[in-house]
Design a protein around this motif. Structure first.
Motif, PDB file in Angstrom:
ATOM      1  N   GLY A  77       0.804  -1.221   0.000  1.00  0.00           N
ATOM      2  CA  GLY A  77       0.000   0.000   0.000  1.00  0.00           C
ATOM      3  C   GLY A  77       0.838   1.273   0.000  1.00  0.00           C
ATOM      4  N   PHE A  78       2.165   1.148   0.044  1.00  0.00           N
ATOM      5  CA  PHE A  78       3.025   2.334  -0.002  1.00  0.00           C
ATOM      6  C   PHE A  78       3.923   2.278  -1.241  1.00  0.00           C
ATOM      7  CE2 PHE A  78       1.881   1.605   4.375  1.00  0.00           C
ATOM      8  CZ  PHE A  78       1.523   2.869   4.825  1.00  0.00           C
ATOM      9  N   ALA A  79       4.372   3.458  -1.668  1.00  0.00           N
ATOM     10  CA  ALA A  79       5.196   3.526  -2.884  1.00  0.00           C
ATOM     11  C   ALA A  79       6.439   2.655  -2.752  1.00  0.00           C
ATOM     12  CB  ALA A  79       5.588   4.973  -3.157  1.00  0.00           C
ATOM     13  N   ASP A  80       7.000   2.606  -1.547  1.00  0.00           N
ATOM     14  CA  ASP A  80       8.225   1.815  -1.376  1.00  0.00           C
ATOM     15  C   ASP A  80       7.957   0.510  -0.610  1.00  0.00           C
ATOM     16  OD1 ASP A  80       7.549   3.141   0.906  1.00  0.00           O
ATOM     17  OD2 ASP A  80       9.558   3.923   1.327  1.00  0.00           O
ATOM     18  N   SER A  81       6.744  -0.025  -0.793  1.00  0.00           N
ATOM     19  CA  SER A  81       6.401  -1.251  -0.085  1.00  0.00           C
ATOM     20  C   SER A  81       7.256  -2.447  -0.505  1.00  0.00           C
ATOM     21  CB  SER A  81       4.907  -1.587  -0.266  1.00  0.00           C
ATOM     22  OG  SER A  81       4.128  -0.785   0.597  1.00  0.00           O
ATOM     23  N   ASP A  82       7.916  -2.337  -1.652  1.00  0.00           N
ATOM     24  CA  ASP A  82       8.787  -3.456  -2.055  1.00  0.00           C
ATOM     25  C   ASP A  82      10.043  -3.499  -1.193  1.00  0.00           C
ATOM     26  OD1 ASP A  82       9.489  -1.016  -3.138  1.00  0.00           O
ATOM     27  OD2 ASP A  82      10.509  -1.920  -4.861  1.00  0.00           O
ATOM     28  N   ARG A  83      10.375  -2.392  -0.538  1.00  0.00           N
ATOM     29  CA  ARG A  83      11.597  -2.342   0.256  1.00  0.00           C
ATOM     30  C   ARG A  83      11.329  -2.192   1.748  1.00  0.00           C
ATOM     31  NH1 ARG A  83      13.961   2.369  -0.949  1.00  0.00           N
ATOM     32  NH2 ARG A  83      12.221   2.950  -2.290  1.00  0.00           N
ATOM     33  N   ARG A  84      10.147  -1.610   2.084  1.00  0.00           N
ATOM     34  CA  ARG A  84       9.911  -1.286   3.485  1.00  0.00           C
ATOM     35  C   ARG A  84       8.626  -1.904   4.012  1.00  0.00           C
ATOM     36  NH1 ARG A  84      12.169   4.069   2.333  1.00  0.00           N
ATOM     37  NH2 ARG A  84      14.061   4.206   3.598  1.00  0.00           N
ATOM     38  N   THR A  85       8.636  -2.165   5.312  1.00  0.00           N
ATOM     39  CA  THR A  85       7.403  -2.538   6.002  1.00  0.00           C
ATOM     40  C   THR A  85       7.050  -1.389   6.927  1.00  0.00           C
ATOM     41  OG1 THR A  85       7.764  -4.914   5.910  1.00  0.00           O
ATOM     42  CG2 THR A  85       6.427  -4.100   7.728  1.00  0.00           C
ATOM     43  N   TYR A  86       5.793  -0.966   6.902  1.00  0.00           N
ATOM     44  CA  TYR A  86       5.345   0.107   7.788  1.00  0.00           C
ATOM     45  C   TYR A  86       4.628  -0.500   8.988  1.00  0.00           C
ATOM     46  CZ  TYR A  86       6.580   3.588   4.296  1.00  0.00           C
ATOM     47  OH  TYR A  86       7.275   4.391   3.448  1.00  0.00           O
ATOM     48  N   LEU A  87       4.665   0.208  10.080  1.00  0.00           N
ATOM     49  CA  LEU A  87       4.082  -0.321  11.311  1.00  0.00           C
ATOM     50  C   LEU A  87       3.018   0.621  11.866  1.00  0.00           C
ATOM     51  CD1 LEU A  87       7.442  -1.498  12.809  1.00  0.00           C
ATOM     52  CD2 LEU A  87       5.530  -2.997  12.216  1.00  0.00           C
ATOM     53  N   ASP A  88       1.894   0.027  12.234  1.00  0.00           N
ATOM     54  CA  ASP A  88       0.802   0.786  12.836  1.00  0.00           C
ATOM     55  C   ASP A  88       0.541   0.184  14.213  1.00  0.00           C
ATOM     56  OD1 ASP A  88      -1.503   2.002  13.623  1.00  0.00           O
ATOM     57  OD2 ASP A  88      -2.730   1.302  11.932  1.00  0.00           O
ATOM     58  N   PHE A  89       0.735   0.990  15.264  1.00  0.00           N
ATOM     59  CA  PHE A  89       0.603   0.470  16.627  1.00  0.00           C
ATOM     60  C   PHE A  89      -0.762   0.763  17.254  1.00  0.00           C
ATOM     61  CE2 PHE A  89       5.231   0.735  16.047  1.00  0.00           C
ATOM     62  CZ  PHE A  89       5.541  -0.591  16.299  1.00  0.00           C
ATOM     63  N   ASN A  90      -1.726   1.190  16.444  1.00  0.00           N
ATOM     64  CA  ASN A  90      -3.047   1.459  17.020  1.00  0.00           C
ATOM     65  C   ASN A  90      -3.651   0.228  17.699  1.00  0.00           C
ATOM     66  OD1 ASN A  90      -2.977   4.091  16.234  1.00  0.00           O
ATOM     67  ND2 ASN A  90      -4.264   3.818  14.413  1.00  0.00           N
ATOM     68  N   ARG A  91      -3.374  -0.934  17.149  1.00  0.00           N
ATOM     69  CA  ARG A  91      -3.927  -2.168  17.744  1.00  0.00           C
ATOM     70  C   ARG A  91      -3.116  -2.638  18.943  1.00  0.00           C
ATOM     71  NH1 ARG A  91      -8.002  -4.949  15.102  1.00  0.00           N
ATOM     72  NH2 ARG A  91      -7.951  -6.293  16.903  1.00  0.00           N
ATOM     73  N   SER A  92      -1.921  -2.142  19.058  1.00  0.00           N
ATOM     74  CA  SER A  92      -1.037  -2.591  20.128  1.00  0.00           C
ATOM     75  C   SER A  92      -1.665  -2.274  21.486  1.00  0.00           C
ATOM     76  CB  SER A  92       0.312  -1.885  19.976  1.00  0.00           C
ATOM     77  OG  SER A  92       1.140  -2.183  21.063  1.00  0.00           O
ATOM     78  N   GLY A  93      -1.937  -3.304  22.267  1.00  0.00           N
ATOM     79  CA  GLY A  93      -2.546  -3.079  23.582  1.00  0.00           C
ATOM     80  C   GLY A  93      -4.059  -3.076  23.567  1.00  0.00           C
ATOM     81  N   VAL A  94      -4.671  -3.422  22.447  1.00  0.00           N
ATOM     82  CA  VAL A  94      -6.129  -3.566  22.418  1.00  0.00           C
ATOM     83  C   VAL A  94      -6.492  -4.816  23.236  1.00  0.00           C
ATOM     84  CG1 VAL A  94      -7.966  -4.327  20.846  1.00  0.00           C
ATOM     85  CG2 VAL A  94      -6.589  -2.307  20.288  1.00  0.00           C
ATOM     86  N   PRO A  95      -7.525  -4.735  24.074  1.00  0.00           N
ATOM     87  CA  PRO A  95      -7.822  -5.890  24.936  1.00  0.00           C
ATOM     88  C   PRO A  95      -8.455  -7.049  24.175  1.00  0.00           C
ATOM     89  CG  PRO A  95      -9.401  -4.135  25.346  1.00  0.00           C
ATOM     90  CD  PRO A  95      -8.410  -3.594  24.348  1.00  0.00           C
ATOM     91  N   LEU A  96      -7.932  -8.238  24.438  1.00  0.00           N
ATOM     92  CA  LEU A  96      -8.465  -9.453  23.818  1.00  0.00           C
ATOM     93  C   LEU A  96      -8.755 -10.475  24.900  1.00  0.00           C
ATOM     94  CD1 LEU A  96      -5.750 -10.176  21.059  1.00  0.00           C
ATOM     95  CD2 LEU A  96      -7.830  -8.803  20.790  1.00  0.00           C
ATOM     96  N   ILE A  97      -9.675 -11.379  24.580  1.00  0.00           N
ATOM     97  CA  ILE A  97      -9.665 -12.647  25.304  1.00  0.00           C
ATOM     98  C   ILE A  97      -9.344 -13.714  24.282  1.00  0.00           C
ATOM     99  CG2 ILE A  97     -11.139 -12.261  27.320  1.00  0.00           C
ATOM    100  CD1 ILE A  97     -13.503 -13.272  25.669  1.00  0.00           C
ATOM    101  N   GLU A  98      -8.619 -14.734  24.734  1.00  0.00           N
ATOM    102  CA  GLU A  98      -8.447 -15.905  23.891  1.00  0.00           C
ATOM    103  C   GLU A  98      -9.314 -17.007  24.474  1.00  0.00           C
ATOM    104  OE1 GLU A  98      -4.488 -17.202  22.823  1.00  0.00           O
ATOM    105  OE2 GLU A  98      -5.203 -19.228  22.389  1.00  0.00           O
ATOM    106  N   ILE A  99     -10.115 -17.605  23.613  1.00  0.00           N
ATOM    107  CA  ILE A  99     -10.996 -18.696  24.027  1.00  0.00           C
ATOM    108  C   ILE A  99     -10.439 -19.976  23.399  1.00  0.00           C
ATOM    109  CG2 ILE A  99     -13.346 -19.619  23.872  1.00  0.00           C
ATOM    110  CD1 ILE A  99     -14.165 -16.585  23.343  1.00  0.00           C
ATOM    111  N   VAL A 100     -10.103 -20.937  24.226  1.00  0.00           N
ATOM    112  CA  VAL A 100      -9.542 -22.190  23.722  1.00  0.00           C
ATOM    113  C   VAL A 100     -10.558 -23.306  23.938  1.00  0.00           C
ATOM    114  CG1 VAL A 100      -7.620 -23.824  23.908  1.00  0.00           C
ATOM    115  CG2 VAL A 100      -7.228 -21.387  24.363  1.00  0.00           C
ATOM    116  N   THR A 101     -10.911 -24.014  22.874  1.00  0.00           N
ATOM    117  CA  THR A 101     -11.875 -25.113  23.046  1.00  0.00           C
ATOM    118  C   THR A 101     -11.147 -26.438  23.226  1.00  0.00           C
ATOM    119  OG1 THR A 101     -12.131 -25.989  20.789  1.00  0.00           O
ATOM    120  CG2 THR A 101     -13.331 -23.947  21.322  1.00  0.00           C
TER     121      THR A 101
END
Ligand code: ADP
Ligand code: ZN
Ligand code: MG
Length: 484
Positions: free
Chosen positions: A136-160
């Motif tokens: 999604g970026f012009a230089d996406s072939d060379r770079r990875t961009y990071l978005d930390f908005n999700r970092s620290g979002v509360p989750l539960i993990e449910i294991v069956t």
């Protein structure tokens, strides 16, 4: 022979809790804001920043645990799960590990093959990681961009527990679980936005065997259909391997929806050693038993309980009750129609029939339906009162949906009321008899089926408004030569 193997499936589901702020800081959890707009030293993992547990997240986690029939532990603890990845700035994820929030639950639901019971091994709280943007970026072939908005979002993990036995059953269970989590208000059910994600563990074993085979973990299945197709593929792949004399390898695989195949992501040798250790910055989570109980008592009605109530209270068939309780909104809509019309079965028929067909046609969900339950109930009352009948009812429904006008008004303005007037019907019948001498002769010669044709002609002539019972009766009478 394929049938000589039994698939065994267990799911691990990550569910985002619907809190306004993150699990250990005050940052917003709003979706769709610009990248890195909702970050702070805590969720960026900067040195010295201290996590503080979000009370609302705990409440939602406890609510979910209760809804899944789990025992909520008075004391649970947090640990650090260490691994290195660019979207995990602290170098570890805070998660519950050896002392999870809740254990030992069961989810029961009615499926196609009868009652299914799935054990819930555990429910634990954890934080989400950030997101790596590889395109999604012009230089996406060379770079990875990071978005930390999700970092620290509360989750539960449910294991069956490994209690599921088919791909369809796994997908169905995931759908039921989603319905429960949405019904209790802890999750928005939005799988496209990543609010609910599923990993499926799949193995096969010889039919009749009670030990477990080697499992493969399928990562990040974000729709019911993907769960079904990925598990289906995986069962077939494992079966073929075993039939060819090889063995299933313990590994993690990724589902590729574009090819309809799973591909190996990492083998057992590459399995992470997370070096879990207790989180020193968070004390054990100690809950007041009375509060745990209060949260349980405040649980809203769960989908399965609602299904049973619909059968009992409204006398609906199991099938209708199952369909109508698939989502809370649909159940609410039906109940509003049923209560306002006083005719639950007719309400169910209209909601599952004409209304569902309309929604399908428009590609919308029940939340987008513009026809109010009261308006639909108005139509049902007109039918039950005998004001309109048969073919006209569907036409009024369509007009009502398109124009938003009440059924009563449409019927009055367009002269659609049922014709119950005996002389008027007799006149219409006589006109049809006069116009169809051949059919009349056939009927009188003993061809009884001809009556249906004649009824049809009368209904057509009256634009579907004639009382069908009266038409039938009048036809028979006039055909038998009794002028009444
Ligand atoms: P791991 O140690 O690899 O994390 P767990 O025992 O914690 O494995 O189980 C993780 C998930 O895998 C659970 O949902 C469980 O039901 C499921 N599972 C475990 N063993 C099997 C198996 N042999 N086949 C299918 N699913 C399994
Ligand atoms: Zn933050
Ligand atoms: Mg495990």
């Amino acid at each position: 022979m394929r049938s000589s193997f039994e698939p065994v499936i267990g799911l691990e589901i990550h569910c985002q809790l619907l809190t306004a702020s993150k699990i250990f800081c005050g940052c917003s959890t709003a979706y769709g804001v610009p990248p890195n707009a909702s970050v702070c030293p805590v969720c960026l993992g900067l040195p010295g920043a201290l996590p503080v547990l979000n009370r609302k997240a705990v409440e939602y986690a406890v609510r979910a645990a209760h809804a899944l029939g789990c025992t909520v532990q008075q004391t649970s603890t947090f640990a650090r799960k260490n691994y290195f990845y660019a979207d995990l700035p602290k170098g570890y994820q805070i998660s519950q590990y050896d002392r999870p929030l809740a254990t030992g639950g069961t989810v029961t639901f009615q499926g196609e093959g009868g009652t299914t019971r799935v054990g819930i091994t555990r429910v634990h709280m954890e934080e989400d990681a950030g997101k790596s943007l590889h395109e999604g970026f012009a230089d996406s072939d060379r770079r990875t961009y990071l978005d930390f908005n999700r970092s620290g979002v509360p989750l539960i993990e449910i294991v069956t527990d490994p209690d599921l036995r088919s791909a369809a059953g796994a997908a169905d269970f995931f759908a039921r679980l989603r319905a429960i989590l949405v019904a209790i208000g802890v999750n928005d059910g939005n799988m496209e936005e990543g609010s609910l994600r599923c990993d499926a563990n799949v193995s096969i074993r010889p039919a009749g065997s009670t030990s477990l085979g080697v499992k493969v973990e399928l990562k990040n299945l974000n729709s019911f259909r993907h769960v079904q197709r990925a598990v289906e593929f995986e069962i077939a792949r494992q079966t073929e391997l075993v039939l060819a004399g090889s063995q299933v390898e313990h590994e993690t695989r990724l589902w590729d929806p574009s090819t309809g195949r799973t591909v190996s992501m990492r083998g057992k040798e590459d399995a992470h050693d997370y070096r879990y250790f207790p989180e020193p910055d968070l004390p054990p989570l100690v809950l007041d038993p009375e509060w745990i109980d209060t949260v349980r008592k405040e649980l809203p009605e769960l989908p399965d309980a609602r299904r049973q109530r619909f059968v009992k209270q409204y006398g609906l068939p199991e099938y209708d009750a199952t369909v109508l309780t698939a989502s809370r909104e649909l159940g609410d809509y039906f109940e509003a129609v049923a209560l306002a019309s006083g005719n639950p079965k007719a309400s169910s028929n209209w909601v599952m029939g004409a209304l569902a067909a309309r929604m399908n046609e428009l590609g919308i969900g029940i939340g987008d339906v513009t026809l109010t339950p009261e308006a639909l109930a108005g139509l049902i009352r007109l039918i039950d009162a005998g004001t309109i009948s048969g073919p006209v009812t569907k036409a009024v429904f369509e007009k009502m949906y398109d124009t938003g006008r009440p059924a009563q008004q449409i019927v009055e303005e367009e002269g659609l009321s049922r014709i119950d007037d005996a002389p008027a019907i007799a006149a219409a019948v006589q006109a049809v008899l006069d116009a169809n001498p051949a059919a009349v002769a056939q009927y009188r010669a003993g061809k009884g089926q001809t009556l249906g044709f004649l009824v049809g002609q009368v209904m057509k002539a009256t634009k579907g408004k004639a009382n069908p019972a009266l038409v039938n009766e009048t036809l028979r009478r006039l055909l038998s030569g009794d002028a009444g």
